[in-house]
Write an enzyme that holds these catalytic residues in place. Structure first.
Site, PDB file in Angstrom:
ATOM      1  N   GLY A  63       0.853  -1.108   0.080  1.00  0.00           N
ATOM      2  CA  GLY A  63       0.027  -0.110   0.168  1.00  0.00           C
ATOM      3  C   GLY A  63       0.795   1.180  -0.057  1.00  0.00           C
ATOM      4  O   GLY A  63       0.270   2.272  -0.413  1.00  0.00           O
ATOM      5  N   GLY A  65       3.427   1.649  -1.780  1.00  0.00           N
ATOM      6  CA  GLY A  65       4.020   2.103  -3.256  1.00  0.00           C
ATOM      7  C   GLY A  65       3.654   3.260  -3.917  1.00  0.00           C
ATOM      8  O   GLY A  65       2.886   4.054  -3.381  1.00  0.00           O
ATOM      9  N   LEU A  67       0.789   3.457  -5.947  1.00  0.00           N
ATOM     10  CA  LEU A  67      -0.464   3.502  -6.242  1.00  0.00           C
ATOM     11  C   LEU A  67      -1.290   3.157  -5.260  1.00  0.00           C
ATOM     12  O   LEU A  67      -2.480   3.640  -5.251  1.00  0.00           O
ATOM     13  CB  LEU A  67      -0.736   2.357  -7.397  1.00  0.00           C
ATOM     14  CG  LEU A  67       0.082   2.535  -8.778  1.00  0.00           C
ATOM     15  CD1 LEU A  67      -0.383   1.377  -9.514  1.00  0.00           C
ATOM     16  CD2 LEU A  67      -0.368   3.634  -9.407  1.00  0.00           C
ATOM     17  N   ASP A  88       1.184  -2.607   4.432  1.00  0.00           N
ATOM     18  CA  ASP A  88       2.522  -2.710   3.811  1.00  0.00           C
ATOM     19  C   ASP A  88       3.609  -3.214   5.038  1.00  0.00           C
ATOM     20  O   ASP A  88       3.325  -3.614   6.145  1.00  0.00           O
ATOM     21  CB  ASP A  88       3.027  -1.257   3.337  1.00  0.00           C
ATOM     22  CG  ASP A  88       4.030  -1.257   2.333  1.00  0.00           C
ATOM     23  OD1 ASP A  88       4.092  -0.963   1.187  1.00  0.00           O
ATOM     24  OD2 ASP A  88       5.255  -1.803   2.654  1.00  0.00           O
ATOM     25  N   ILE A  89       5.016  -3.658   4.845  1.00  0.00           N
ATOM     26  CA  ILE A  89       5.845  -3.902   5.662  1.00  0.00           C
ATOM     27  C   ILE A  89       6.360  -2.722   6.374  1.00  0.00           C
ATOM     28  O   ILE A  89       7.390  -2.809   7.275  1.00  0.00           O
ATOM     29  CB  ILE A  89       6.897  -5.107   5.308  1.00  0.00           C
ATOM     30  CG1 ILE A  89       7.413  -4.476   3.940  1.00  0.00           C
ATOM     31  CG2 ILE A  89       6.134  -6.401   4.952  1.00  0.00           C
ATOM     32  CD1 ILE A  89       8.585  -5.334   3.596  1.00  0.00           C
ATOM     33  N   ILE A 107       3.468 -10.176   2.875  1.00  0.00           N
ATOM     34  CA  ILE A 107       2.630 -11.385   1.846  1.00  0.00           C
ATOM     35  C   ILE A 107       3.524 -12.579   1.814  1.00  0.00           C
ATOM     36  O   ILE A 107       3.082 -13.536   1.376  1.00  0.00           O
ATOM     37  CB  ILE A 107       2.712 -10.606   0.393  1.00  0.00           C
ATOM     38  CG1 ILE A 107       4.035 -10.198  -0.094  1.00  0.00           C
ATOM     39  CG2 ILE A 107       1.701  -9.582   0.329  1.00  0.00           C
ATOM     40  CD1 ILE A 107       3.750 -10.336  -1.696  1.00  0.00           C
ATOM     41  N   TYR A 195      10.782  -9.528 -13.641  1.00  0.00           N
ATOM     42  CA  TYR A 195       9.437  -8.698 -13.327  1.00  0.00           C
ATOM     43  C   TYR A 195       8.555  -9.304 -14.467  1.00  0.00           C
ATOM     44  O   TYR A 195       7.410  -9.652 -13.976  1.00  0.00           O
ATOM     45  CB  TYR A 195       9.845  -7.179 -13.473  1.00  0.00           C
ATOM     46  CG  TYR A 195       8.724  -6.375 -13.423  1.00  0.00           C
ATOM     47  CD1 TYR A 195       7.706  -6.266 -12.413  1.00  0.00           C
ATOM     48  CD2 TYR A 195       8.376  -5.448 -14.559  1.00  0.00           C
ATOM     49  CE1 TYR A 195       6.789  -5.488 -12.284  1.00  0.00           C
ATOM     50  CE2 TYR A 195       7.168  -4.581 -14.395  1.00  0.00           C
ATOM     51  CZ  TYR A 195       6.520  -4.553 -13.563  1.00  0.00           C
ATOM     52  OH  TYR A 195       5.420  -3.679 -13.354  1.00  0.00           O
ATOM     53  N   LYS A 199       5.115 -11.403 -13.845  1.00  0.00           N
ATOM     54  CA  LYS A 199       3.897 -10.921 -14.030  1.00  0.00           C
ATOM     55  C   LYS A 199       3.191 -11.967 -15.092  1.00  0.00           C
ATOM     56  O   LYS A 199       1.792 -12.206 -15.170  1.00  0.00           O
ATOM     57  CB  LYS A 199       3.939  -9.643 -14.720  1.00  0.00           C
ATOM     58  CG  LYS A 199       4.351  -8.629 -13.696  1.00  0.00           C
ATOM     59  CD  LYS A 199       3.030  -8.421 -12.590  1.00  0.00           C
ATOM     60  CE  LYS A 199       3.387  -7.420 -11.557  1.00  0.00           C
ATOM     61  NZ  LYS A 199       2.507  -7.205 -10.420  1.00  0.00           N
TER      62      LYS A 199
HETATM   63  N1  SER Z   1       6.576   0.824 -14.597  1.00  0.00           N
HETATM   64  C1  SER Z   1       6.834  -0.544 -14.676  1.00  0.00           C
HETATM   65  C2  SER Z   1       8.495  -0.322 -14.770  1.00  0.00           C
HETATM   66  O1  SER Z   1       8.821   0.365 -15.326  1.00  0.00           O
HETATM   67  C3  SER Z   1       6.277  -0.961 -15.924  1.00  0.00           C
HETATM   68  O2  SER Z   1       5.068  -1.797 -15.255  1.00  0.00           O
HETATM   69  O3  SER Z   1       9.013  -1.117 -14.295  1.00  0.00           O
END
Ligand code: SER
Length: 373
Positions: A63, A65, A67, A88-89, A107, A195, A199
């Site tokens: 939470g 981060g 967004l 959050d941690i 998490i 990453y 995803k």
């Molecule tokens: N904003 C992210 C990144 O640049 C992409 O989803 O890693």
């Protein structure tokens, strides 16, 4: 400090339905743990009035981060302050701590997560914890733990407790063998970052749990998100946030991507609204469970030109970061999002000129305030 010229406007399912529409099959659950302790930082959110029970009870992970705080604000307006719990941690700043329920959640700690969901009668889970692209390449083991093992915990808890689960995906879920201009919802996905791999894994696992177990999994592939009051951490698209801060503070910016590197982008308000919209869409309107969404595409040089309309003396130099450049060169240049537009009416409000005006207005107002004290 550069003078701002004209700032006029201020801030602004694939196959079929789960299984056969029948009840979800029995969900495999991990060994039941004892859950004797109340996890409560705010006793008030255990005492819910009748009207509040009509609303979802939302938990946002990660939470603090880029967004989470903005999404909590939007959801609290809609569902009531105490129905949306940020977690959050890390320790929350004062304003976040005082704006509504905040609790510690890790998490990677399955029992802690289950306890929070049970004790707070959570019905929607927004899973924002993740390491972004560039920082993930610098710490692959941690990215693997948070982005993959953490997701497994989230999926099991969401399935066990019948939650609606939102997990964001990204333009980073595509790779050099994907079509890049534009990139459709369904195409080759062979990302080359941990990453991106995590995803794609999240998209596939969420959809698997949906079709196999009836989990109400919903996923949007976000473009680079641009925000004024919260900073991203370690992404490849972060330059498009930092550039505004530097334009206001120093009038100078060193860009770590080549001038013609085109990437899909979106202003945070559009991103948060899209997230609420897909969460509220009736399940039968969703022909898929993972959608691309887009608002605009631009390169650093195009962004600089637009900023210079307001800050004519803005100076930009280029010092390319090879890791970020290689990542950006493997990502979509343009995102095809017609399924989101057709299925649940997605439409952005911010284009490039609107984004630039809004970001500069917010940040210059902040900087004037800072100078007044
Ligand atoms: N904003 C992210 C990144 O640049 C992409 O989803 O890693």
């Amino acid at each position: 400090m550069p003078v701002l010229k004209t700032l006029t406007k201020v801030a602004k399912q694939v196959l079929q339905s789960p299984g056969c529409g029948c009840r979800p099959s029995v969900i495999p659950v991990r060994c039941l743990g004892v859950s004797p302790r109340q996890v409560a930082s705010d006793a008030s959110f255990h005492s819910i009035s009748f009207s509040e029970t009509d609303h979802p009870r939302v938990l946002i992970t990660g939470g603090l981060g880029q967004l989470g705080v903005g999404l909590a604000k939007l959801l609290r307006k809609r569902f009531g302050k105490n129905n949306v719990i940020l977690s959050d941690i890390r320790k929350p700043p004062n304003n976040v701590f005082h704006s509504g329920p905040f609790i510690y959640s890790d998490i990677l700690d399955f029992k802690n997560l289950r306890e929070i969901v049970v004790n707070n009668r959570i019905t929607w889970l927004i899973h924002y914890s993740a390491l972004l692209s560039a920082v993930g390449e610098a710490n692959v083991r941690l990215a693997r733990a948070v982005n993959i093992t953490g997701l497994h915990n989230i999926l099991d808890i969401a399935a066990e407790h019948g939650l609606r689960l939102f997990v964001p995906s990204t333009i980073g879920a595509f790779g050099p063998t994907s079509p890049r201009d534009p990139t459709p919802d369904l195409c080759v996905q062979r990302p080359r970052t941990i990453y991106g791999v995590s995803k794609v894994h999240a998209e596939l696992m969420g959809e698997y749990y949906h079709y196999r177990h009836g989990l109400d999994f919903r996923c949007l592939r976000y473009p680079g998100i641009i925000s004024s009051d919260s900073q991203p951490g370690g992404g490849t698209t972060d330059y498009a946030v930092q550039i505004f801060h530097d334009a206001i503070k120093t009038g100078k910016f060193e860009c770590n991507l080549k001038p013609d590197t085109r990437l899909p982008m979106m202003y945070i308000d559009d991103c948060l609204r899209a997230t609420l919209e897909i969460l509220e869409t009736p399940a039968d309107a969703l022909s898929m469970r993972t959608y691309n969404i887009n608002a605009m595409s631009f390169s650093p040089e195009e962004l600089v030109q637009e900023i210079r309309k307001h800050v004519p003396e803005f100076q930009v130099t280029y010092n390319v970061d090879m890791v970020k450049q290689a990542i950006a060169d493997s990502w979509p240049m343009n995102f095809e999002d017609s399924n989101a537009r057709n299925d649940w009416g997605w439409k952005q409000e911010y284009d490039l000129p609107e984004l630039v005006t809004t970001m500069l207005s917010f940040l210059s107002a902040d900087s004037r305030l800072a100078h007044a004290y």
